[in-house]
Scaffold this active site. Structure first.
Site, mmCIF file in Angstrom:
data_model
loop_
_atom_site.group_PDB
_atom_site.id
_atom_site.type_symbol
_atom_site.label_atom_id
_atom_site.label_comp_id
_atom_site.label_asym_id
_atom_site.label_seq_id
_atom_site.Cartn_x
_atom_site.Cartn_y
_atom_site.Cartn_z
ATOM 1 N N GLY A 135 1.047 -1.083 -0.077
ATOM 2 C CA GLY A 135 0.080 0.031 0.002
ATOM 3 C C GLY A 135 0.991 1.031 -0.099
ATOM 4 O O GLY A 135 1.635 1.205 0.905
ATOM 5 N N ALA A 136 0.595 2.168 -0.740
ATOM 6 C CA ALA A 136 1.639 3.182 -1.410
ATOM 7 C C ALA A 136 2.043 3.800 -0.170
ATOM 8 O O ALA A 136 3.222 4.225 0.550
ATOM 9 C CB ALA A 136 1.005 4.148 -2.229
ATOM 10 N N ARG A 156 10.416 -0.847 -4.671
ATOM 11 C CA ARG A 156 9.343 -1.344 -5.461
ATOM 12 C C ARG A 156 9.078 0.262 -6.364
ATOM 13 O O ARG A 156 9.362 1.122 -6.081
ATOM 14 C CB ARG A 156 8.151 -1.380 -4.865
ATOM 15 C CG ARG A 156 8.042 -2.867 -4.035
ATOM 16 C CD ARG A 156 6.536 -3.141 -3.437
ATOM 17 N NE ARG A 156 5.322 -3.106 -4.430
ATOM 18 C CZ ARG A 156 4.262 -3.289 -4.205
ATOM 19 N NH1 ARG A 156 3.739 -3.306 -2.897
ATOM 20 N NH2 ARG A 156 3.348 -3.460 -5.162
ATOM 21 N N GLN A 210 -5.889 -8.636 -2.125
ATOM 22 C CA GLN A 210 -5.744 -7.595 -0.985
ATOM 23 C C GLN A 210 -7.360 -7.127 -0.692
ATOM 24 O O GLN A 210 -7.445 -6.667 0.739
ATOM 25 C CB GLN A 210 -5.265 -6.115 -1.308
ATOM 26 C CG GLN A 210 -3.534 -6.713 -1.694
ATOM 27 C CD GLN A 210 -3.253 -6.735 -2.884
ATOM 28 O OE1 GLN A 210 -4.049 -7.523 -3.708
ATOM 29 N NE2 GLN A 210 -2.012 -6.520 -3.369
ATOM 30 N N ASP A 228 -1.519 4.851 -6.392
ATOM 31 C CA ASP A 228 0.030 4.502 -6.152
ATOM 32 C C ASP A 228 0.688 5.529 -6.539
ATOM 33 O O ASP A 228 2.119 5.799 -6.260
ATOM 34 C CB ASP A 228 0.373 3.211 -6.627
ATOM 35 C CG ASP A 228 -0.134 1.976 -5.809
ATOM 36 O OD1 ASP A 228 -0.932 1.544 -6.075
ATOM 37 O OD2 ASP A 228 0.849 1.615 -4.900
ATOM 38 N N LYS A 233 -4.045 -0.165 -8.322
ATOM 39 C CA LYS A 233 -4.060 -1.750 -8.334
ATOM 40 C C LYS A 233 -4.686 -1.921 -9.528
ATOM 41 O O LYS A 233 -5.564 -1.481 -10.101
ATOM 42 C CB LYS A 233 -4.717 -2.540 -7.131
ATOM 43 C CG LYS A 233 -4.803 -3.789 -7.211
ATOM 44 C CD LYS A 233 -3.417 -4.660 -7.332
ATOM 45 C CE LYS A 233 -2.413 -4.155 -6.333
ATOM 46 N NZ LYS A 233 -1.093 -4.726 -6.599
HETATM 47 O O1 MRU Z 1 0.483 -4.280 -4.618
HETATM 48 P P1 MRU Z 1 -0.223 -3.271 -3.609
HETATM 49 O O2 MRU Z 1 -0.828 -4.228 -2.429
HETATM 50 O O3 MRU Z 1 0.913 -2.471 -2.535
HETATM 51 O O4 MRU Z 1 -1.089 -2.196 -4.282
HETATM 52 C C1 MRU Z 1 -1.841 -1.350 -3.638
HETATM 53 C C2 MRU Z 1 -2.779 -0.253 -4.002
HETATM 54 O O5 MRU Z 1 -2.755 -0.468 -5.359
HETATM 55 C C3 MRU Z 1 -3.425 0.479 -3.110
HETATM 56 O O6 MRU Z 1 -4.842 0.586 -3.736
HETATM 57 C C4 MRU Z 1 -2.964 1.837 -3.326
HETATM 58 O O7 MRU Z 1 -1.506 1.616 -2.920
HETATM 59 C C5 MRU Z 1 -3.583 2.873 -2.495
HETATM 60 S S1 MRU Z 1 -3.083 2.579 -0.716
HETATM 61 C C6 MRU Z 1 -3.851 3.916 0.170
#
Ligand code: MRU
Length: 357
Positions: free
Chosen positions: A54-55, A90, A198, A239, A250
């Site tokens: 999550g970002a 990442r 997720q 992200d 995502k």
């Molecule tokens: O690959 P992830 O689980 O890190 O992807 C997360 C997402 O796409 C979330 O929607 C995004 O980070 C926003 S979190 C507030």
């Protein structure tokens, strides 16, 4: 603003053990386990193996990783190499780079370990504040819909942009929690979010803990629900959002935005301004999309009758797979951006104005 320390957190610093405590997101929803990270290499691994994801929470973990790197190397070339390694843990979530750049601006040869630790703590607390404010601004959107409908507001979300993905409150979930707290009846359609699930594993878990009504749906269901007036609003996280308002999130977010657009359903993106990358204009062409391990697709995780977490293969042996982790939703499909500074149009001028506030 004073921070409520009782709200659930995805990470915090343990001063007694000089460690960063994170919720191990790989174990949820089956087990709630905390992991103590004590070096920058452990933080990088935690970001890469999705212990934290999550970002915003990746950004906060990176801030503490930088502290551990400073403790290990002091202000030196080894510290610069370590900060580069953290920055590259990442590729898509810009909060990671933002966190490192924000801290590095304030670190020099005179900076002490305690200074760096305080910078990391301030960074993480700012994220919590931002998410709280996102909740307050987004609440107005839900209130307006409720004033018209006078019935349960059905909100669709994708992936996990909840408190697990941020310091606290979440981004997409912050307005939902705020509405729920205010007594507005809300129901959340939770996209399962293949391949890592997720939505099913994390968003559902935290909504359940917070007693918010929800239903988990297969990723392809949203369009059908929208065609049948079963969705009032879509809120997702981001992200990386470009200077023009294109949104990387995502994989599968883009298809939800298309379906929402076709059905005139408001599609909002909730994000702290730290997720905005002003150096990028065209998200489709310029944002690097992370490709992840094929195993995320070929295998699926669950818990067996002996309460042991197991992974089983669901694809034919040696099947060729492509696992793109994110996609980009062009700004024209985004109704608005819910930020800590207010709700703005996904347009160049409004986004630039945010940075003048
Ligand atoms: O690959 P992830 O689980 O890190 O992807 C997360 C997402 O796409 C979330 O929607 C995004 O980070 C926003 S979190 C507030």
């Amino acid at each position: 603003m004073s921070i409520d320390t009782n709200i659930p957190r995805a990470l915090w610093f343990d001063d007694d053990r000089d460690s960063l405590v994170v919720v191990d997101q790989k174990q949820l929803p089956f087990r709630y386990e905390l992991v103590h990270l004590t070096s920058y290499k452990e933080c990088i691994l935690a970001i890469q193996d999705m212990t934290v994801r999550g970002a915003p929470v990746i950004g906060a973990t990176a801030a503490f990783a930088l502290y551990f790197a400073f403790v290990q190397h002091g202000y030196s070339s080894a510290f610069s190499i370590a900060s580069k390694a953290i920055r590259e843990a990442r590729p898509t979530a810009v909060n990671l780079m933002f966190a490192i750049d924000t801290l590095l601006k304030n670190i020099n040869s005179k900076t002490s370990k305690l200074d760096v630790l305080n910078l990391a703590k301030q960074y993480a607390e700012k994220d919590v504040q931002d998410c709280f404010l996102i909740g307050e601004h987004g609440l107005k959107i839900i209130e307006a819909l409720y004033a018209k409908k006078q019935d349960t507001i059905h909100i669709l979300t994708h992936c996990n942009a909840g408190y697990l993905a941020t310091g606290a409150h979440g981004t997409a979930t912050a307005p939902i929690y705020a509405a729920h707290k205010k007594g507005i009846p809300v129901h959340v359609w939770v996209d399962e979010t293949r391949p890592r699930n997720q939505g099913a594993n994390l968003t559902a878990w935290e909504l359940q803990k917070n007693k918010v009504d929800f239903t988990i749906i297969a990723d392809n269901t949203g369009g059908h629900l929208m065609q049948h007036q079963m969705v009032d609003l879509v809120i997702v996280g981001s992200d990386r959002t470009t200077a023009n308002g294109d949104v990387a999130n995502k994989i599968g977010t883009y298809l939800k935005a298309l379906a929402a657009y076709d059905n005139q359903i408001p599609f909002y993106v909730a994000l702290p301004t730290s997720t905005i990358d002003l150096s990028i204009k065209n998200g489709v062409n310029e944002i690097e999309i992370e490709q992840r391990d094929a195993r995320e697709l070929t295998h699926i995780k669950g818990i067996d009758k002996n309460q042991i977490i197991q992974e089983v293969q669901i694809f034919p042996n040696h099947a060729k797979v492509a696992n793109y982790a994110f996609d980009v939703t062009p700004a024209r499909f985004v109704t608005g951006l819910i930020t800590e500074k207010g709700v703005v149009a996904a347009k160049k001028e409004s986004i630039h104005a945010l940075f003048k506030k």
